[in-house]
Design an enzyme around this catalytic site. Structure first.
Site, PDB file in Angstrom:
ATOM      1  N   TYR A  57      -3.877  -2.863 -10.294  1.00 51.03           N
ATOM      2  CA  TYR A  57      -3.785  -2.669  -8.847  1.00 51.03           C
ATOM      3  C   TYR A  57      -2.852  -3.713  -8.212  1.00 51.03           C
ATOM      4  O   TYR A  57      -1.998  -3.384  -7.383  1.00 51.03           O
ATOM      5  CB  TYR A  57      -5.184  -2.728  -8.229  1.00 51.03           C
ATOM      6  N   SER A  84       0.797  -1.237   0.000  1.00 55.58           N
ATOM      7  CA  SER A  84       0.000   0.000   0.000  1.00 55.58           C
ATOM      8  C   SER A  84       0.824   1.279   0.000  1.00 55.58           C
ATOM      9  O   SER A  84       0.253   2.360  -0.166  1.00 55.58           O
ATOM     10  CB  SER A  84      -0.936   0.029   1.207  1.00 55.58           C
ATOM     11  N   TYR A 100      -4.346   3.586   8.065  1.00 56.63           N
ATOM     12  CA  TYR A 100      -5.673   2.955   8.207  1.00 56.63           C
ATOM     13  C   TYR A 100      -6.350   3.346   9.519  1.00 56.63           C
ATOM     14  O   TYR A 100      -6.321   4.495   9.925  1.00 56.63           O
ATOM     15  CB  TYR A 100      -5.564   1.418   8.072  1.00 56.63           C
ATOM     16  N   VAL A 152       1.257  -3.638   3.847  1.00 58.03           N
ATOM     17  CA  VAL A 152       1.275  -4.920   4.561  1.00 58.03           C
ATOM     18  C   VAL A 152       2.528  -5.752   4.272  1.00 58.03           C
ATOM     19  O   VAL A 152       2.695  -6.825   4.846  1.00 58.03           O
ATOM     20  CB  VAL A 152       0.006  -5.778   4.311  1.00 58.03           C
ATOM     21  N   LYS A 158       0.324   3.395  -2.954  1.00 54.79           N
ATOM     22  CA  LYS A 158      -0.898   4.208  -3.087  1.00 54.79           C
ATOM     23  C   LYS A 158      -0.565   5.707  -3.072  1.00 54.79           C
ATOM     24  O   LYS A 158      -1.258   6.516  -3.685  1.00 54.79           O
ATOM     25  CB  LYS A 158      -1.897   3.855  -1.979  1.00 54.79           C
TER      26      LYS A 158
HETATM   27  N1  GLN Z   1      -2.207  -5.495  -1.788  1.00 59.45           N
HETATM   28  C1  GLN Z   1      -2.815  -5.296  -0.505  1.00 59.45           C
HETATM   29  C2  GLN Z   1      -4.312  -5.473  -0.600  1.00 59.45           C
HETATM   30  O1  GLN Z   1      -4.863  -5.053  -1.571  1.00 59.45           O
HETATM   31  C3  GLN Z   1      -2.454  -3.943  -0.005  1.00 59.45           C
HETATM   32  C4  GLN Z   1      -2.978  -3.672   1.380  1.00 59.45           C
HETATM   33  C5  GLN Z   1      -2.016  -2.978   2.274  1.00 59.45           C
HETATM   34  O2  GLN Z   1      -0.804  -2.898   2.061  1.00 59.45           O
HETATM   35  N2  GLN Z   1      -2.558  -2.504   3.354  1.00 59.45           N
HETATM   36  O3  GLN Z   1      -4.955  -6.025   0.246  1.00 59.45           O
END
Ligand code: GLN
Length: 303
Positions: free
Chosen positions: A188, A63, A239, A257, A66
């Site tokens: 994505y 993420s 988050y 993550v 993003k």
């Molecule tokens: N690729 C992960 C997902 O879509 C990314 C989530 C994350 O890093 N929090 O669930």
């Protein structure tokens, strides 16, 4: 400031926490990563980079990408993006569906999965190849042409991607996705699978500390847009733990993550830290502690 000495001190301070938490299990290709890894890097505005531990070991950025996708979508398409995605913390897990129905398919912010899918959709419409555009940008800003996708991670996410697919289809039913959902999911998952080191990430994020200026001195974002992204990182970047992160660290930050977190000291430097053990909200335990130590030891927070 002696960043090298500081990094060694931080690494020693957080050593007891390395290995705490659990690597992400819902993406099987990430579950096998050694939880005892720890690396941290700091890049200054001139592009000098300092590091400790596994700071030159590539890991799955997840993420964290993003942030970069949002920057590109704003740079290329402007403010109209905000008609399709909000700027409020969600208070829910990053992959939650619940708010989407109450809020008519408009995700709370660009850093939860739903919001990032909208951003990637926008980037896909603007560029025709969102994930390649993002990869090129990261290579240029970090100066590392070897940054690439991890096909195994992308495939693993695809295979276990029912929730992201549900989120994307749900938003499409509200007319908030322009591209075919399967193609959007491909981009994505490729985006999430990009592998980078702490050094690469700290260097690539410098435009956020340089008020929108890219590594070559050209302007990616206006000063105001760079401020806006930093603000959304502060309020939404970790988050449903964003409040706790702001309280402890006091910097704009974005986690993934894979166990990475980037943080920005506007006008001063960027940081990237990696340790795969995650807490219940999906943020690196040792990584957040290291950033907490950084601001506590230096006083370099935005507050
Ligand atoms: N690729 C992960 C997902 O879509 C990314 C989530 C994350 O890093 N929090 O669930």
């Amino acid at each position: 400031m002696d960043y090298q000495h500081l990094l060694e001190r931080i690494a020693a301070d957080v050593a007891p926490l390395i290995g705490s938490g659990t690597p992400a299990e819902y993406i099987p290709a990430l579950a096998g990563v050694d939880p005892r890894r720890f690396g941290m890097a700091i890049a200054d505005l001139e592009g000098n980079v300092f590091g400790t531990g596994d700071w030159r070991v590539p890991f799955s950025t997840q993420s964290i990408t993003k942030v970069f996708a949002l920057a590109l979508a704003l740079a290329e398409g402007g403010d109209s993006l905000w008609e399709r995605v909000g700027r409020e913390p969600s208070g829910n897990p990053f992959n939650s569906l619940v708010q989407l129905e109450y809020e008519n398919g408009i995700p709370r912010n660009p850093f939860i999965n739903a919001g990032a899918l909208v951003v990637t959709d926008r980037l896909q419409t603007l560029t025709g190849d969102a994930s390649s555009e993002l990869l090129d940008f990261l290579r240029q800003e970090s100066g590392n042409p070897d940054i690439g996708f991890d096909a195994e991670v992308a495939a693993s996410e695809h295979e276990h991607g029912d929730r992201n697919a549900a989120v994307a289809h749900f938003m499409a039913s509200y007319g908030n996705i322009d591209n075919p959902v399967p193609a959007l999911l491909d981009h994505y998952f490729w985006q999430c699978s990009i592998e980078m080191t702490c050094a690469d990430l700290a260097l690539a994020a410098r435009f956020l500390a340089r008020h929108g200026l890219r590594s070559d001195g050209s302007r990616l974002l206006t000063r105001s847009e760079a401020k806006q992204i930093n603000a959304v990182m502060m309020t939404c970047g970790t988050y449903d733990a964003a409040g706790e992160f702001a309280y402890r660290v006091g910097l704009p930050g974005k986690s993934g993550v894979g166990g990475g977190i980037i943080a920005v000291v506007p006008g001063r430097c960027t940081l990237a830290v990696w340790s795969p053990g995650l807490d219940a909200q999906g943020n690196s335990v040792a990584g957040a502690a290291a950033l907490d130590r950084f601001t506590t030891l230096t006083g370099l927070s935005v507050f």
